[in-house]
Design a protein around this motif. Structure first.
Motif, PDB file in Angstrom:
ATOM      1  N   ASP A   1     -34.670  29.873 -50.875  1.00  0.00           N
ATOM      2  CA  ASP A   1     -33.829  28.675 -50.987  1.00  0.00           C
ATOM      3  C   ASP A   1     -33.797  28.189 -52.432  1.00  0.00           C
ATOM      4  O   ASP A   1     -32.743  27.807 -52.948  1.00  0.00           O
ATOM      5  N   CYS A   2     -34.960  28.191 -53.080  1.00  0.00           N
ATOM      6  CA  CYS A   2     -35.042  27.757 -54.479  1.00  0.00           C
ATOM      7  C   CYS A   2     -34.213  28.668 -55.382  1.00  0.00           C
ATOM      8  O   CYS A   2     -33.485  28.187 -56.255  1.00  0.00           O
ATOM      9  N   ALA A   3     -34.334  29.960 -55.178  1.00  0.00           N
ATOM     10  CA  ALA A   3     -33.589  30.914 -56.002  1.00  0.00           C
ATOM     11  C   ALA A   3     -32.087  30.745 -55.802  1.00  0.00           C
ATOM     12  O   ALA A   3     -31.309  30.811 -56.761  1.00  0.00           O
ATOM     13  N   GLU A   4     -31.681  30.514 -54.558  1.00  0.00           N
ATOM     14  CA  GLU A   4     -30.258  30.357 -54.278  1.00  0.00           C
ATOM     15  C   GLU A   4     -29.689  29.050 -54.834  1.00  0.00           C
ATOM     16  O   GLU A   4     -28.515  28.987 -55.181  1.00  0.00           O
ATOM     17  N   SER A   5     -30.524  28.030 -54.943  1.00  0.00           N
ATOM     18  CA  SER A   5     -30.033  26.751 -55.459  1.00  0.00           C
ATOM     19  C   SER A   5     -30.137  26.648 -56.982  1.00  0.00           C
ATOM     20  O   SER A   5     -29.515  25.770 -57.578  1.00  0.00           O
ATOM     21  N   ALA A   6     -30.888  27.526 -57.595  1.00  0.00           N
ATOM     22  CA  ALA A   6     -31.051  27.503 -59.056  1.00  0.00           C
ATOM     23  C   ALA A   6     -29.836  28.129 -59.736  1.00  0.00           C
ATOM     24  O   ALA A   6     -29.180  29.007 -59.179  1.00  0.00           O
ATOM     25  N   THR A   7     -29.577  27.678 -60.948  1.00  0.00           N
ATOM     26  CA  THR A   7     -28.511  28.304 -61.726  1.00  0.00           C
ATOM     27  C   THR A   7     -28.986  29.677 -62.214  1.00  0.00           C
ATOM     28  O   THR A   7     -30.191  29.937 -62.307  1.00  0.00           O
ATOM     29  N   CYS A   8     -28.038  30.525 -62.506  1.00  0.00           N
ATOM     30  CA  CYS A   8     -28.388  31.844 -63.035  1.00  0.00           C
ATOM     31  C   CYS A   8     -29.143  31.709 -64.350  1.00  0.00           C
ATOM     32  O   CYS A   8     -30.079  32.459 -64.619  1.00  0.00           O
ATOM     33  N   GLU A   9     -28.765  30.732 -65.147  1.00  0.00           N
ATOM     34  CA  GLU A   9     -29.435  30.513 -66.421  1.00  0.00           C
ATOM     35  C   GLU A   9     -30.893  30.127 -66.210  1.00  0.00           C
ATOM     36  O   GLU A   9     -31.773  30.539 -66.966  1.00  0.00           O
ATOM     37  N   ALA A  10     -31.159  29.337 -65.183  1.00  0.00           N
ATOM     38  CA  ALA A  10     -32.547  28.959 -64.870  1.00  0.00           C
ATOM     39  C   ALA A  10     -33.335  30.195 -64.458  1.00  0.00           C
ATOM     40  O   ALA A  10     -34.485  30.375 -64.872  1.00  0.00           O
ATOM     41  N   LEU A  11     -32.730  31.058 -63.641  1.00  0.00           N
ATOM     42  CA  LEU A  11     -33.421  32.273 -63.206  1.00  0.00           C
ATOM     43  C   LEU A  11     -33.667  33.235 -64.358  1.00  0.00           C
ATOM     44  O   LEU A  11     -34.664  33.953 -64.375  1.00  0.00           O
ATOM     45  N   LYS A  12     -32.763  33.233 -65.329  1.00  0.00           N
ATOM     46  CA  LYS A  12     -32.900  34.126 -66.487  1.00  0.00           C
ATOM     47  C   LYS A  12     -33.823  33.543 -67.548  1.00  0.00           C
ATOM     48  O   LYS A  12     -34.224  34.235 -68.472  1.00  0.00           O
ATOM     49  N   GLY A  13     -34.149  32.255 -67.439  1.00  0.00           N
ATOM     50  CA  GLY A  13     -35.033  31.622 -68.412  1.00  0.00           C
ATOM     51  C   GLY A  13     -34.322  31.069 -69.626  1.00  0.00           C
ATOM     52  O   GLY A  13     -34.957  30.729 -70.616  1.00  0.00           O
ATOM     53  N   THR A  14     -32.986  30.957 -69.559  1.00  0.00           N
ATOM     54  CA  THR A  14     -32.239  30.443 -70.703  1.00  0.00           C
ATOM     55  C   THR A  14     -31.880  28.961 -70.567  1.00  0.00           C
ATOM     56  O   THR A  14     -31.294  28.388 -71.478  1.00  0.00           O
ATOM     57  N   ASP A  15     -32.204  28.361 -69.441  1.00  0.00           N
ATOM     58  CA  ASP A  15     -31.966  26.939 -69.196  1.00  0.00           C
ATOM     59  C   ASP A  15     -33.305  26.267 -68.902  1.00  0.00           C
ATOM     60  O   ASP A  15     -33.784  26.301 -67.768  1.00  0.00           O
ATOM     61  N   PRO A  16     -33.939  25.673 -69.936  1.00  0.00           N
ATOM     62  CA  PRO A  16     -35.266  25.095 -69.746  1.00  0.00           C
ATOM     63  C   PRO A  16     -35.327  24.012 -68.669  1.00  0.00           C
ATOM     64  O   PRO A  16     -36.263  23.985 -67.868  1.00  0.00           O
ATOM     65  N   MET A  17     -34.343  23.132 -68.626  1.00  0.00           N
ATOM     66  CA  MET A  17     -34.367  22.060 -67.630  1.00  0.00           C
ATOM     67  C   MET A  17     -34.158  22.630 -66.224  1.00  0.00           C
ATOM     68  O   MET A  17     -34.837  22.238 -65.280  1.00  0.00           O
ATOM     69  N   GLY A  18     -33.237  23.559 -66.098  1.00  0.00           N
ATOM     70  CA  GLY A  18     -33.022  24.209 -64.817  1.00  0.00           C
ATOM     71  C   GLY A  18     -34.245  25.011 -64.393  1.00  0.00           C
ATOM     72  O   GLY A  18     -34.600  25.059 -63.217  1.00  0.00           O
ATOM     73  N   GLY A  19     -34.894  25.634 -65.372  1.00  0.00           N
ATOM     74  CA  GLY A  19     -36.113  26.386 -65.098  1.00  0.00           C
ATOM     75  C   GLY A  19     -37.231  25.477 -64.609  1.00  0.00           C
ATOM     76  O   GLY A  19     -38.004  25.846 -63.728  1.00  0.00           O
ATOM     77  N   ALA A  20     -37.300  24.281 -65.185  1.00  0.00           N
ATOM     78  CA  ALA A  20     -38.315  23.318 -64.741  1.00  0.00           C
ATOM     79  C   ALA A  20     -38.044  22.886 -63.296  1.00  0.00           C
ATOM     80  O   ALA A  20     -38.968  22.802 -62.486  1.00  0.00           O
ATOM     81  N   ASP A  21     -36.782  22.643 -62.979  1.00  0.00           N
ATOM     82  CA  ASP A  21     -36.422  22.287 -61.598  1.00  0.00           C
ATOM     83  C   ASP A  21     -36.723  23.424 -60.642  1.00  0.00           C
ATOM     84  O   ASP A  21     -37.220  23.207 -59.535  1.00  0.00           O
ATOM     85  N   PHE A  22     -36.439  24.631 -61.078  1.00  0.00           N
ATOM     86  CA  PHE A  22     -36.724  25.824 -60.270  1.00  0.00           C
ATOM     87  C   PHE A  22     -38.228  25.953 -60.033  1.00  0.00           C
ATOM     88  O   PHE A  22     -38.680  26.221 -58.914  1.00  0.00           O
ATOM     89  N   GLY A  23     -39.022  25.730 -61.065  1.00  0.00           N
ATOM     90  CA  GLY A  23     -40.472  25.784 -60.930  1.00  0.00           C
ATOM     91  C   GLY A  23     -41.005  24.708 -59.992  1.00  0.00           C
ATOM     92  O   GLY A  23     -41.887  24.964 -59.170  1.00  0.00           O
ATOM     93  N   THR A  24     -40.429  23.512 -60.089  1.00  0.00           N
ATOM     94  CA  THR A  24     -40.823  22.425 -59.194  1.00  0.00           C
ATOM     95  C   THR A  24     -40.490  22.769 -57.752  1.00  0.00           C
ATOM     96  O   THR A  24     -41.306  22.542 -56.838  1.00  0.00           O
ATOM     97  N   CYS A  25     -39.314  23.329 -57.546  1.00  0.00           N
ATOM     98  CA  CYS A  25     -38.909  23.729 -56.205  1.00  0.00           C
ATOM     99  C   CYS A  25     -39.898  24.759 -55.640  1.00  0.00           C
ATOM    100  O   CYS A  25     -40.343  24.636 -54.501  1.00  0.00           O
ATOM    101  N   ASN A  26     -40.251  25.746 -56.450  1.00  0.00           N
ATOM    102  CA  ASN A  26     -41.213  26.769 -56.011  1.00  0.00           C
ATOM    103  C   ASN A  26     -42.563  26.158 -55.692  1.00  0.00           C
ATOM    104  O   ASN A  26     -43.197  26.526 -54.691  1.00  0.00           O
ATOM    105  N   ALA A  27     -43.014  25.226 -56.530  1.00  0.00           N
ATOM    106  CA  ALA A  27     -44.309  24.587 -56.305  1.00  0.00           C
ATOM    107  C   ALA A  27     -44.295  23.774 -55.008  1.00  0.00           C
ATOM    108  O   ALA A  27     -45.303  23.705 -54.302  1.00  0.00           O
ATOM    109  N   ASP A  28     -43.155  23.171 -54.679  1.00  0.00           N
ATOM    110  CA  ASP A  28     -43.032  22.370 -53.470  1.00  0.00           C
ATOM    111  C   ASP A  28     -43.074  23.235 -52.201  1.00  0.00           C
ATOM    112  O   ASP A  28     -43.283  22.701 -51.112  1.00  0.00           O
ATOM    113  N   CYS A  29     -42.882  24.527 -52.346  1.00  0.00           N
ATOM    114  CA  CYS A  29     -42.897  25.426 -51.183  1.00  0.00           C
ATOM    115  C   CYS A  29     -44.301  25.611 -50.629  1.00  0.00           C
ATOM    116  O   CYS A  29     -44.476  26.053 -49.506  1.00  0.00           O
TER     117      CYS A  29
END
Length: 100
Positions: free
Chosen positions: A71-99
């Motif tokens: 669910d986290c991967a599907e809701s994250a932007t591609c840039e967050a998954l690629k590591g080029t969007d720091p804020m999106g990456g932080a949200d993605f990491g938070t989502c993963n931690a909440d799992c």
């Protein structure tokens, strides 16, 4: 630190993609693979019909956890998954931690 989280998460996904266990885990693996393909992120999967380590089993708890990560991967932007969007990456990491 954000890049470390993204790296750890990608390693976790890579291990999930190679797990090849029960239906809920297979479903999550397929969701990861589809999302990563959509974002043009190369991943290495086990060949079809491969047993992985042979000892891996997918419990209901594993399946729920992996579905949450997918669910986290599907809701994250591609840039967050690629590591080029720091804020999106932080949200993605938070989502993963909440799992957990």
């Amino acid at each position: 630190m954000k890049r470390v989280w993204i790296g750890v998460t990608l390693l976790a996904f890579a291990s999930v993609l190679g797990l090849g266990c029960g239906n809920s885990c297979d479903n999550a693996r397929d969701r990861f693979a589809a999302r990563y393909a959509e974002c043009e992120i190369g991943i290495q999967q086990q060949p079809s019909g491969s047993e992985g380590s042979g000892d891996a089993q997918c419990t209901d708890t594993d399946g729920q956890y992996l579905d949450c990560l997918a669910d986290c991967a599907e809701s994250a932007t591609c840039e967050a998954l690629k590591g080029t969007d720091p804020m999106g990456g932080a949200d993605f990491g938070t989502c993963n931690a909440d799992c957990r």
